[in-house]
Design a protein around this motif. Structure first.
Motif, PDB file in Angstrom:
ATOM      1  N   VAL A 166      -1.223 -27.710 -24.578  1.00 10.66           N
ATOM      2  CA  VAL A 166      -1.970 -28.578 -23.673  1.00 10.66           C
ATOM      3  C   VAL A 166      -1.976 -29.996 -24.239  1.00 10.66           C
ATOM      4  CG1 VAL A 166      -4.201 -29.057 -22.610  1.00 10.66           C
ATOM      5  CG2 VAL A 166      -3.397 -26.681 -22.815  1.00 10.66           C
ATOM      6  N   GLU A 167      -1.556 -30.952 -23.422  1.00  7.17           N
ATOM      7  CA  GLU A 167      -1.510 -32.355 -23.841  1.00  7.17           C
ATOM      8  C   GLU A 167      -2.674 -33.167 -23.292  1.00  7.17           C
ATOM      9  OE1 GLU A 167       0.551 -33.219 -26.006  1.00  7.17           O
ATOM     10  OE2 GLU A 167       2.046 -31.611 -25.923  1.00  7.17           O
ATOM     11  N   ALA A 168      -3.267 -32.714 -22.181  1.00  7.06           N
ATOM     12  CA  ALA A 168      -4.390 -33.445 -21.586  1.00  7.06           C
ATOM     13  C   ALA A 168      -5.055 -32.563 -20.543  1.00  7.06           C
ATOM     14  CB  ALA A 168      -3.928 -34.751 -20.945  1.00  7.06           C
ATOM     15  N   VAL A 169      -6.343 -32.770 -20.360  1.00  6.25           N
ATOM     16  CA  VAL A 169      -7.103 -32.122 -19.288  1.00  6.25           C
ATOM     17  C   VAL A 169      -7.410 -33.204 -18.260  1.00  6.25           C
ATOM     18  CG1 VAL A 169      -9.188 -30.873 -18.648  1.00  6.25           C
ATOM     19  CG2 VAL A 169      -8.071 -30.406 -20.855  1.00  6.25           C
ATOM     20  N   LEU A 170      -6.882 -33.069 -17.065  1.00  7.10           N
ATOM     21  CA  LEU A 170      -6.995 -34.088 -16.026  1.00  7.10           C
ATOM     22  C   LEU A 170      -7.779 -33.571 -14.839  1.00  7.10           C
ATOM     23  CD1 LEU A 170      -3.251 -35.219 -16.122  1.00  7.10           C
ATOM     24  CD2 LEU A 170      -5.174 -36.313 -17.272  1.00  7.10           C
ATOM     25  N   SER A 171      -8.218 -34.486 -13.991  1.00  8.60           N
ATOM     26  CA  SER A 171      -8.909 -34.143 -12.750  1.00  8.60           C
ATOM     27  C   SER A 171      -8.228 -34.873 -11.598  1.00  8.60           C
ATOM     28  CB  SER A 171     -10.385 -34.548 -12.808  1.00  8.60           C
ATOM     29  OG  SER A 171     -11.067 -33.862 -13.842  1.00  8.60           O
ATOM     30  N   ASP A 172      -8.084 -34.184 -10.452  1.00  6.42           N
ATOM     31  CA  ASP A 172      -7.510 -34.849  -9.286  1.00  6.42           C
ATOM     32  C   ASP A 172      -8.609 -35.589  -8.533  1.00  6.42           C
ATOM     33  OD1 ASP A 172      -8.924 -32.956  -7.786  1.00  6.42           O
ATOM     34  OD2 ASP A 172      -7.168 -31.682  -7.469  1.00  6.42           O
ATOM     35  N   VAL A 173      -8.271 -36.185  -7.380  1.00  7.38           N
ATOM     36  CA  VAL A 173      -9.231 -37.008  -6.645  1.00  7.38           C
ATOM     37  C   VAL A 173     -10.415 -36.200  -6.137  1.00  7.38           C
ATOM     38  CG1 VAL A 173      -7.540 -38.739  -5.986  1.00  7.38           C
ATOM     39  CG2 VAL A 173      -7.854 -36.719  -4.541  1.00  7.38           C
ATOM     40  N   ASP A 174     -10.240 -34.892  -6.031  1.00  8.71           N
ATOM     41  CA  ASP A 174     -11.343 -34.036  -5.586  1.00  8.71           C
ATOM     42  C   ASP A 174     -12.149 -33.468  -6.742  1.00  8.71           C
ATOM     43  OD1 ASP A 174     -10.706 -34.303  -2.835  1.00  8.71           O
ATOM     44  OD2 ASP A 174      -9.081 -32.835  -3.075  1.00  8.71           O
ATOM     45  N   GLY A 175     -11.766 -33.833  -7.967  1.00  9.23           N
ATOM     46  CA  GLY A 175     -12.499 -33.360  -9.135  1.00  9.23           C
ATOM     47  C   GLY A 175     -12.004 -32.041  -9.695  1.00  9.23           C
ATOM     48  N   ALA A 176     -10.958 -31.457  -9.112  1.00  9.17           N
ATOM     49  CA  ALA A 176     -10.443 -30.177  -9.608  1.00  9.17           C
ATOM     50  C   ALA A 176      -9.649 -30.399 -10.893  1.00  9.17           C
ATOM     51  CB  ALA A 176      -9.553 -29.525  -8.551  1.00  9.17           C
ATOM     52  N   PRO A 177      -9.857 -29.545 -11.918  1.00  8.48           N
ATOM     53  CA  PRO A 177      -9.172 -29.738 -13.204  1.00  8.48           C
ATOM     54  C   PRO A 177      -7.723 -29.260 -13.169  1.00  8.48           C
ATOM     55  CG  PRO A 177     -10.573 -27.792 -13.294  1.00  8.48           C
ATOM     56  CD  PRO A 177     -10.810 -28.413 -11.955  1.00  8.48           C
ATOM     57  N   HIS A 178      -6.891 -29.919 -13.982  1.00 10.66           N
ATOM     58  CA  HIS A 178      -5.489 -29.532 -14.146  1.00 10.66           C
ATOM     59  C   HIS A 178      -5.116 -29.739 -15.603  1.00 10.66           C
ATOM     60  CE1 HIS A 178      -4.657 -29.264  -9.774  1.00 10.66           C
ATOM     61  NE2 HIS A 178      -5.572 -30.221  -9.701  1.00 10.66           N
ATOM     62  N   LEU A 179      -4.158 -28.949 -16.057  1.00 13.07           N
ATOM     63  CA  LEU A 179      -3.700 -29.031 -17.437  1.00 13.07           C
ATOM     64  C   LEU A 179      -2.300 -29.623 -17.472  1.00 13.07           C
ATOM     65  CD1 LEU A 179      -4.854 -25.509 -18.678  1.00 13.07           C
ATOM     66  CD2 LEU A 179      -6.055 -27.686 -18.899  1.00 13.07           C
ATOM     67  N   ALA A 180      -2.127 -30.655 -18.288  1.00 17.15           N
ATOM     68  CA  ALA A 180      -0.810 -31.223 -18.552  1.00 17.15           C
ATOM     69  C   ALA A 180      -0.281 -30.570 -19.813  1.00 17.15           C
ATOM     70  CB  ALA A 180      -0.898 -32.738 -18.721  1.00 17.15           C
ATOM     71  N   VAL A 181       0.920 -29.976 -19.755  1.00 11.31           N
ATOM     72  CA  VAL A 181       1.410 -29.197 -20.890  1.00 11.31           C
ATOM     73  C   VAL A 181       2.870 -29.550 -21.190  1.00 11.31           C
ATOM     74  CG1 VAL A 181      -0.130 -27.304 -20.259  1.00 11.31           C
ATOM     75  CG2 VAL A 181       2.265 -27.232 -19.525  1.00 11.31           C
ATOM     76  N   THR A 182       3.299 -29.213 -22.428  1.00 10.18           N
ATOM     77  CA  THR A 182       4.707 -29.241 -22.818  1.00 10.18           C
ATOM     78  C   THR A 182       5.064 -27.862 -23.369  1.00 10.18           C
ATOM     79  OG1 THR A 182       4.094 -30.106 -24.997  1.00 10.18           O
ATOM     80  CG2 THR A 182       4.795 -31.716 -23.333  1.00 10.18           C
ATOM     81  N   LEU A 183       6.291 -27.433 -23.123  1.00 16.69           N
ATOM     82  CA  LEU A 183       6.732 -26.127 -23.611  1.00 16.69           C
ATOM     83  C   LEU A 183       6.925 -26.176 -25.122  1.00 16.69           C
ATOM     84  CD1 LEU A 183       9.389 -25.160 -20.913  1.00 16.69           C
ATOM     85  CD2 LEU A 183       6.993 -24.450 -21.040  1.00 16.69           C
ATOM     86  N   GLU A 184       6.477 -25.123 -25.802  1.00 18.85           N
ATOM     87  CA  GLU A 184       6.576 -25.096 -27.258  1.00 18.85           C
ATOM     88  C   GLU A 184       8.015 -25.040 -27.740  1.00 18.85           C
ATOM     89  OE1 GLU A 184       3.988 -21.926 -28.607  1.00 18.85           O
ATOM     90  OE2 GLU A 184       2.498 -23.411 -29.185  1.00 18.85           O
ATOM     91  N   GLU A 185       8.867 -24.280 -27.031  1.00 18.20           N
ATOM     92  CA  GLU A 185      10.247 -24.130 -27.492  1.00 18.20           C
ATOM     93  C   GLU A 185      11.177 -25.188 -26.921  1.00 18.20           C
ATOM     94  OE1 GLU A 185       9.893 -21.275 -23.941  1.00 18.20           O
ATOM     95  OE2 GLU A 185       8.606 -22.252 -25.422  1.00 18.20           O
ATOM     96  N   ASP A 186      10.620 -26.165 -26.221  1.00 18.02           N
ATOM     97  CA  ASP A 186      11.449 -27.213 -25.632  1.00 18.02           C
ATOM     98  C   ASP A 186      11.822 -28.233 -26.712  1.00 18.02           C
ATOM     99  OD1 ASP A 186      12.661 -29.211 -24.186  1.00 18.02           O
ATOM    100  OD2 ASP A 186      11.028 -29.482 -22.751  1.00 18.02           O
TER     101      ASP A 186
END
Length: 443
Positions: free
Chosen positions: A391-411
């Protein structure tokens, strides 16, 4: 007040000449045969098109109950230009008349008109004041002669008289903070009994009509992005055939441009633009380069079409290489944080915010397993199912719903994606929390 309105003149001029002439700037071009599409207030008797004869501007002011209101009505006054050839002691209308290297075309021009009135706000509260605008007509003739001095014809130009009125009123006590609503109705009341063609009606019209409104005290409120407490009052403003926006420099609130073209608050003309190409959304470099490709005959026709077209052709031909280089691209830094940047909201912190997934607190640095199939993911996400990610960041959209920004470990390109801020995004129910492997730190 006058400084703010003067600073807004460049933007107002761009509105004034929007679509006046379009590339290739020739009278014969199809796109220049139907002219003046914005801000046209026709005579009331002209009904062949759906174009209005009036516009209404309503805007909100805070702390301006005792201010002076400066109204500047600006528009183009169409000037008929008729070329006539000498014919046995009389004159015959023609589309074109050549005299040596110079050509004369039958093609209407336009003259800038500006009328200013200053009214006291207390005299407008609860009362409608009417300001009459009269623009007289005129007529002139220019002889066309050959190089040997032989009379070939004449060019006749003529303005028809115009009459308009501004109905101005103000309403106090609007909204919870006691705002003042200013209302200005601009009406074309010119009499007209023409042949029904739009070309003739335009000569009796206010073209590209707009208002610059300034105050000596108080401030205008944005109607597109008002303060939360003023939103109901802003929604109650009725604007017809016009769009009022804040002007006069970034952050200024003592002047408004009521434009027939939809604009954002505090619009600006790009400082790199060397001249007006009659298209406010213009790509200067492309238009200058295309103008340079016109043949000599095409340039001659463009220069005969209109003085502004002649200036565009001249400017394109004389623009030095360093000016063209400036048009190739520009980078700007806006000190204001853009709305889409998480830093714009002090309540949001992607680096420290957390979200609970299956009873586990997930934040930046947490390891998760991707399970996108739970949301009927697309074909791309099918290949990510079961992969582990950071997980690189915990974000919220315009409606306040959370989303996770991620990078693949084996990438192997994870570091590159991280440095560019290019992530994969998943909802909390599309991941499973994983324990941190012993001895490993953050990715």
């Amino acid at each position: 007040m006058s400084v703010a309105m003067d600073n807004a003149r460049k933007v107002a001029d761009a509105v004034l000449y929007e679509g006046y002439l379009l590339y290739p700037y020739r009278a014969s071009a199809a796109k220049n045969r139907v002219r003046w599409q914005f801000g046209v207030l026709v005579p009331p008797a002209y009904t062949a098109t759906s174009e209005p004869s009036a516009s209404v501007t309503e805007c909100l002011l805070d702390g301006a109950a005792n201010a002076l209101v400066r109204l500047r009505l600006r528009f183009l006054h169409v000037k008929e230009r008729r070329v006539e050839r000498s014919d046995g002691g009389g004159f015959v209308p023609v589309a074109r008349l050549d005299a040596g290297e110079r050509s004369h075309l039958t093609f209407d021009e336009a003259t800038e008109r500006e009328v200013e009135h200053v009214l006291a706000m207390p005299a407008l509260l609860g009362v409608e004041r009417t300001v009459t605008v009269r623009v007289p007509g005129d007529r002139s003739e220019e002889a066309v002669v050959s190089g040997a001095g032989e009379p070939l014809g004449r060019v006749v130009t003529e303005h028809r008289p115009l009459r308009a009125v501004l109905d101005v009123a103000a309403e106090a006590g609007v909204g919870p903070q006691g705002l003042v609503k200013l209302r200005v109705r601009t009406r074309n009341i010119t009499g007209w009994a023409g042949d029904g063609t739009r070309e003739h009606a335009l000569r009796h019209s206010l073209v590209a009509a707009h208002l610059l409104i300034g105050v000596t005290a108080g401030r205008f409120l944005s109607l597109s992005d008002p303060p939360e407490w003023a939103r109901p009052a802003a929604r109650g403003c009725v604007n017809e055939n016009t769009w009022p926006v804040l002007v006069g420099g970034s952050g200024g609130r003592d002047a408004v441009l009521s434009s027939p073209i939809i604009l954002y608050d505090h619009p600006r003309v790009a400082p790199e633009s060397p001249g007006d190409l009659c298209d406010a959304t213009e790509i200067d470099e492309l238009l200058h380069l295309r103008t340079r490709t016109l043949t000599e005959e095409e340039k001659r026709e463009a220069m005969a079409t209109d003085p502004r077209a002649a200036e565009i052709v001249r400017l394109a031909g004389e623009l030095p290489p360093e000016m063209m280089e400036r048009l190739h691209g520009a980078m700007r830094h806006d000190p204001a944080t853009p709305w889409w940047d998480p830093a714009a909201d002090a309540e949001v912190s992607p680096d420290t915010d957390t979200v609970t997934v299956a009873g586990v607190s997930v934040a930046k640095g947490s390891r998760v397993r991707l399970t996108p199939g739970r949301r009927r993911a697309d074909a791309h996400d099918m290949f990510l199912a079961g992969r582990t990610a950071r997980v690189e960041a915990v974000l919220s959209d315009v409606d306040g719903a959370p989303h996770l920004a991620v990078t693949l470990e084996e990438d192997p390109g994870a570091d590159l994606h991280r440095s560019h801020g290019r992530y994969l995004y998943f909802a909390p129910d599309e991941v499973e929390p994983l324990a941190e492997p012993p001895g490993e730190g953050d990715a």
